[in-house]
Design a protein around this motif. Structure first.
Motif, mmCIF file in Angstrom:
data_model
loop_
_atom_site.group_PDB
_atom_site.id
_atom_site.type_symbol
_atom_site.label_atom_id
_atom_site.label_comp_id
_atom_site.label_asym_id
_atom_site.label_seq_id
_atom_site.Cartn_x
_atom_site.Cartn_y
_atom_site.Cartn_z
ATOM 1 N N THR A 29 60.512 122.314 85.796
ATOM 2 C CA THR A 29 61.980 122.345 85.770
ATOM 3 C C THR A 29 62.595 121.385 84.754
ATOM 4 N N THR A 30 61.784 120.730 83.952
ATOM 5 C CA THR A 30 62.320 119.719 83.017
ATOM 6 C C THR A 30 63.198 120.321 81.914
ATOM 7 N N HIS A 31 63.061 121.630 81.670
ATOM 8 C CA HIS A 31 63.831 122.250 80.586
ATOM 9 C C HIS A 31 65.250 122.615 81.010
ATOM 10 N N PHE A 32 65.536 122.541 82.314
ATOM 11 C CA PHE A 32 66.871 122.886 82.797
ATOM 12 C C PHE A 32 67.311 121.779 83.754
ATOM 13 N N LEU A 33 68.145 120.864 83.239
ATOM 14 C CA LEU A 33 68.487 119.630 83.958
ATOM 15 C C LEU A 33 69.054 119.855 85.367
ATOM 16 N N PRO A 34 69.975 120.794 85.593
ATOM 17 C CA PRO A 34 70.503 120.971 86.959
ATOM 18 C C PRO A 34 69.420 121.321 87.973
ATOM 19 N N VAL A 35 68.486 122.198 87.587
ATOM 20 C CA VAL A 35 67.404 122.564 88.493
ATOM 21 C C VAL A 35 66.470 121.382 88.701
ATOM 22 N N PHE A 36 66.226 120.622 87.633
ATOM 23 C CA PHE A 36 65.382 119.433 87.750
ATOM 24 C C PHE A 36 65.984 118.433 88.733
ATOM 25 N N ILE A 37 67.300 118.244 88.667
ATOM 26 C CA ILE A 37 67.964 117.296 89.566
ATOM 27 C C ILE A 37 67.864 117.757 91.011
ATOM 28 N N ILE A 38 68.005 119.072 91.240
ATOM 29 C CA ILE A 38 67.848 119.612 92.604
ATOM 30 C C ILE A 38 66.440 119.345 93.114
ATOM 31 N N ASN A 39 65.453 119.601 92.268
ATOM 32 C CA ASN A 39 64.060 119.384 92.656
ATOM 33 C C ASN A 39 63.788 117.905 92.895
ATOM 34 N N LEU A 40 64.336 117.057 92.031
ATOM 35 C CA LEU A 40 64.173 115.614 92.186
ATOM 36 C C LEU A 40 64.814 115.132 93.488
ATOM 37 N N THR A 41 65.944 115.738 93.866
ATOM 38 C CA THR A 41 66.615 115.378 95.111
ATOM 39 C C THR A 41 65.728 115.676 96.315
ATOM 40 N N VAL A 42 65.102 116.844 96.304
ATOM 41 C CA VAL A 42 64.185 117.216 97.397
ATOM 42 C C VAL A 42 62.997 116.254 97.445
ATOM 43 N N TRP A 43 62.450 115.946 96.279
ATOM 44 C CA TRP A 43 61.333 115.000 96.179
ATOM 45 C C TRP A 43 61.713 113.645 96.773
ATOM 46 N N SER A 44 62.894 113.156 96.419
ATOM 47 C CA SER A 44 63.350 111.861 96.919
ATOM 48 C C SER A 44 63.598 111.894 98.425
ATOM 49 N N LEU A 45 64.254 112.934 98.915
ATOM 50 C CA LEU A 45 64.495 113.077 100.351
ATOM 51 C C LEU A 45 63.200 112.948 101.140
#
Length: 391
Positions: free
Chosen positions: A285-301
């Motif tokens: 997801t690194t090529h599309f920042l909004p999707v990356f941020i969503i994925n990073l949010t799940v990872w952090s949660l």
């Protein structure tokens, strides 16, 4: 919830910022002290390794100290180490300051949890532990992003100077608002380690080690990953850590709530099962920042949701030695952090930081196997045999 628990959470916020900020400013430290990123990463791995082995030893040596007094002494040493970090002239002195911080923090991370669980009713333990972790994870929301802003504007040393002021405030607040807590009799260290003969308890600690090793294989180098793979600006990088921190706070609270609502075993297995694909998908997801941020949010949660469940599981599984198990689990946590930071550094040196999430996902997958084993129901016969061993 008693105000003293909120005090413990607030102090944990300050302590957590001191511990976690280094990951957000590794590039600044490396550049200023003229060392490589992987060498700077040793400030995380060595810190965690020392904390891991010091925790059970220091807890045993200080077992007879009244808990509030011990908490204040630990905060005072923590203040000295923090000031030493601020004024360190070279890498070796900074590394020594991290050793001093780790030694004091080995008590500062355990004491809030053990004190909080003694100040609330059993039905609120999960939420009390979750609140402490909200304090720690809250440092990711404000402490780390603001520290990164301060570090890039004025220099990384100013971060530790500002944090020193907050440590002084913490000492004053604890002195006036935290009640005295009588210590419980402690077992000798040999007998503490003997509790690990119980395979389920040992497996639970291995879950912690492997889960956090998988997490820190990437998290310790998240700044470097974001700059190298995604070429993010400083402002976007601070925003990324801010989002990660908010999700971490929610994750800590969510983990405590889920533990009380659905039970420890279900929470542990669910968190790890979803954490693995979250890591696997990050590079995709690194090529599309909004999707990356969503994925990073799940990872952090999910990265912070496991802690309350693990701690509560240990308290229920071994109530007679709950303090020991929490202390050992803290050691396990930092063995995992040290291991993950070291593995992440090796991956960067030998290959590319791009692969860190996948290596971390593989390590976490191994933890899932131990989680399945440790959460299996114990037969009454085996439980009675374990209780007999404890006596």
């Amino acid at each position: 919830m008693k105000i003293s628990v909120y005090v413990l959470a607030a102090v944990s916020f300050v302590v957590g910022t001191v511990e976690l900020i280094i990951g957000g400013i590794l590039d600044l430290v490396a550049k200023d002290l003229q060392v490589s990123i992987s060498t700077a990463g040793q400030l995380i791995s060595i810190y965690s390794a020392i904390l891991a082995f010091a925790s059970p030893i220091l807890l045993n040596l200080t077992a007879k100290f009244e808990r509030k007094r011990l908490y204040l002494y630990s905060l005072s040493v923590f203040l000295i180490g923090n000031l030493m970090a601020a004024f360190s002239p070279d890498y070796s002195i900074l590394l020594f300051s991290r050793v001093l911080l780790a030694l004091s923090n080995s008590l500062l991370l355990v004491l809030p949890i053990t004190i909080a669980t003694k100040l609330v009713a059993p039905s609120f333990r999960g939420r009390a532990i979750g609140l402490i972790y909200i304090g720690i994870s809250g440092s990711l929301v404000l402490g780390v992003p603001l520290g990164m802003v301060v570090g890039r504007a004025f220099g990384w040393r100013y971060i530790f100077l500002i944090l020193s002021i907050f440590i002084v405030i913490s000492i004053i607040v604890v002195f006036f608002l935290l009640p005295k807590v009588t210590p419980e009799p402690a077992l000798p260290l040999r007998q503490q380690l003997a509790t690990l003969k119980n395979k389920k308890l040992l497996s639970t600690h291995l879950v912690t080690i492997l889960f956090l090793a998988g997490h820190f294989t990437l998290y310790a180098y998240l700044t470097h990953y974001s700059q190298e793979v995604m070429n993010l600006s400083n402002s976007l990088l601070s925003f990324l850590f801010f989002v990660f921190g908010i999700a971490a706070v929610l994750g800590g609270g969510m983990g405590g709530w889920a533990t009380d609502k659905w039970g420890t075993s279900n929470t542990i297995l669910t968190v790890i099962s979803y954490f693995i694909p979250a890591l696997i998908l990050l590079p995709v997801t690194t090529h599309f920042l909004p999707v990356f941020i969503i994925n990073l949010t799940v990872w952090s949660l999910l990265s912070w949701a496991l802690n309350p469940a693990q701690q509560n599981y240990l308290i229920k599984a071994a109530p007679e030695t709950s303090d020991i198990q929490i202390g050992l689990n803290l050691s396990a946590s930092h063995i995992g952090i040290a291991t993950g930071s070291a593995i992440g550094g090796v991956v960067i040196e030998q290959s590319s930081v791009f692969f860190n999430p996948w290596v971390g996902a593989f390590i976490t997958f191994v933890s899932l196997g131990f989680a399945i084993y440790s959460t299996r129901p114990v037969s009454a016969r085996k439980y009675l045999a374990y209780q007999h061993l404890q006596k």
